[in-house]
Scaffold this active site. Sequence first.
Site, PDB file in Angstrom:
ATOM      1  N   GLU A  20     -34.748 -12.562 -35.592  1.00 21.88           N
ATOM      2  CA  GLU A  20     -35.190 -11.927 -34.340  1.00 21.88           C
ATOM      3  C   GLU A  20     -36.107 -10.727 -34.595  1.00 21.88           C
ATOM      4  O   GLU A  20     -36.252  -9.858 -33.733  1.00 21.88           O
ATOM      5  CB  GLU A  20     -33.979 -11.515 -33.513  1.00 21.88           C
TER       6      GLU A  20
ATOM      7  N   SER B  14     -30.901 -15.002 -29.714  1.00 20.85           N
ATOM      8  CA  SER B  14     -32.178 -15.449 -29.135  1.00 20.85           C
ATOM      9  C   SER B  14     -32.303 -16.963 -29.055  1.00 20.85           C
ATOM     10  O   SER B  14     -33.397 -17.507 -29.086  1.00 20.85           O
ATOM     11  CB  SER B  14     -33.381 -14.899 -29.933  1.00 20.85           C
TER      12      SER B  14
ATOM     13  N   TYR C  85     -38.828 -16.042 -24.207  1.00 24.07           N
ATOM     14  CA  TYR C  85     -39.927 -15.176 -24.606  1.00 24.07           C
ATOM     15  C   TYR C  85     -41.327 -15.640 -24.207  1.00 24.07           C
ATOM     16  O   TYR C  85     -42.246 -14.843 -24.241  1.00 24.07           O
ATOM     17  CB  TYR C  85     -39.864 -14.903 -26.117  1.00 24.07           C
TER      18      TYR C  85
ATOM     19  N   ARG D 164     -24.697  -6.620 -23.090  1.00 20.29           N
ATOM     20  CA  ARG D 164     -25.028  -7.617 -22.044  1.00 20.29           C
ATOM     21  C   ARG D 164     -24.254  -8.886 -22.335  1.00 20.29           C
ATOM     22  O   ARG D 164     -24.313  -9.404 -23.447  1.00 20.29           O
ATOM     23  CB  ARG D 164     -26.524  -7.887 -22.069  1.00 20.29           C
TER      24      ARG D 164
ATOM     25  N   ASP E 197     -23.435 -12.892 -21.550  1.00 20.61           N
ATOM     26  CA  ASP E 197     -24.027 -14.120 -21.013  1.00 20.61           C
ATOM     27  C   ASP E 197     -22.928 -15.057 -20.517  1.00 20.61           C
ATOM     28  O   ASP E 197     -21.912 -15.233 -21.201  1.00 20.61           O
ATOM     29  CB  ASP E 197     -24.830 -14.844 -22.101  1.00 20.61           C
TER      30      ASP E 197
ATOM     31  N   GLU F 171     -21.130 -15.137 -24.728  1.00 18.94           N
ATOM     32  CA  GLU F 171     -21.230 -14.129 -25.794  1.00 18.94           C
ATOM     33  C   GLU F 171     -21.494 -12.765 -25.190  1.00 18.94           C
ATOM     34  O   GLU F 171     -21.897 -12.645 -24.026  1.00 18.94           O
ATOM     35  CB  GLU F 171     -22.386 -14.475 -26.737  1.00 18.94           C
TER      36      GLU F 171
ATOM     37  N   ASN G 130     -23.919  -9.502 -26.151  1.00 19.84           N
ATOM     38  CA  ASN G 130     -25.007  -9.013 -26.996  1.00 19.84           C
ATOM     39  C   ASN G 130     -24.870  -7.501 -27.114  1.00 19.84           C
ATOM     40  O   ASN G 130     -24.979  -6.792 -26.118  1.00 19.84           O
ATOM     41  CB  ASN G 130     -26.353  -9.348 -26.349  1.00 19.84           C
TER      42      ASN G 130
ATOM     43  N   GLY H 196     -32.084  -7.140 -25.698  1.00 20.12           N
ATOM     44  CA  GLY H 196     -33.529  -6.900 -25.700  1.00 20.12           C
ATOM     45  C   GLY H 196     -33.885  -5.674 -24.884  1.00 20.12           C
ATOM     46  O   GLY H 196     -33.324  -5.431 -23.816  1.00 20.12           O
TER      47      GLY H 196
END
Length: 313
Positions: free
Chosen positions: A21, A147, A216, A255, A257, A274, A276, A280
């Site tokens: 990443e 990612s 992205y 964050r 998901d 998960e 994070n 990002g």
Amino acid sequence: MSSTTGKFHHITVLMGGWSSERDVSLRSGAACAGALEHLGYRVTPIDVNRDIADRLAVLKPDACFNALHGKWGEDGCIQGVLETLEIPYTHSGVLASALAMDKARAKVIFKAAGVPVADGIVASREEAARGHLMPPPYVIKPVSEGSSVGVYLVREDQEHPPQELTRPDWTYGDLLVERYIGGRELTCAVMGDRALDIIEILPADGLNFYDYEAKYAKGGSRHILPAQISPDIYKFIQKLAVDAHNALGCRGVSRADFRFDDRPAGTGELVCLEVNTQPGMTATSLVPELAAHAGLTFGELVRWIVEDASCSR
Ligand SMILES: Nc1ncnc2c1ncn2[C@@H]1O[C@H](COP(=O)(O)OP(=O)(O)O)[C@@H](O)[C@H]1O
Ligand SMILES: [Mg+2]
């Protein structure tokens, strides 16, 4: 530029590194370094290499803003270096980072904390490639990547698992083979001890799921904020995001998901995929979008994150 009134003056922004990443991290780091400079901090951006401990020992910053993603930067390694050097740093500490990066171990903890997860098993890539380890549809993903790198959706009509897994250049380690949860893709940020709002992510037509391209590429996905789900489920997901953050011992911003199968013929299942710990942080990333919705500019978010920096996290 105005000078800050915060605890810290000289901030080192850690970015890049050598994980899969790296590119995303360079973008997060550039955005955060720019915002910190604008806020009046003295900023030293560093593209992290294996000599990072030596460089930090010389620079002696007041704090490190961690904008790394993936291995070494998000898994407790860099956090251990910063603890050793006694430099305050942002986001989660050693243990929470290591746990969150290991999706299999994180799921054990989520389950124990009452946060629902998708059924799954851990397998080597040879085992996962040999034959279906569960009836399709299912998802194969590396235990410790981010990612959507190395994530495969195995569809109902697929006779065999993806044979890319057997390629010698496939280097993502052990895999999680997980039941596919249809329906919506949702994400919820946690800032300190409170949940922000929830975004629903719609991958563009033709893209399989929320894959690297959807994340992205320009036009790869559409965001709906706030997500259009019932108020009860909305509040429940916010509670699960805080519970998951706390169960791992996360700090600062994280964050989580989720998948929520509320399709008419769906299972009604809601699972946390998960957490994070280094989400990002480009100006258009999910957490800054959620912070903006809560009334915080990108600069205010970055300031909050950096002023929350400490050791022993
Ligand atoms: N069990 C699952 N069911 C459905 N989709 C999944 C599942 N696991 C992963 N995905 C899809 O793959 C994407 C990436 O998976 P995730 O677990 O969030 O790992 P990471 O974002 O770290 O690569 C998710 O955003 C989702 O679109
Ligand atoms: Mg994810």
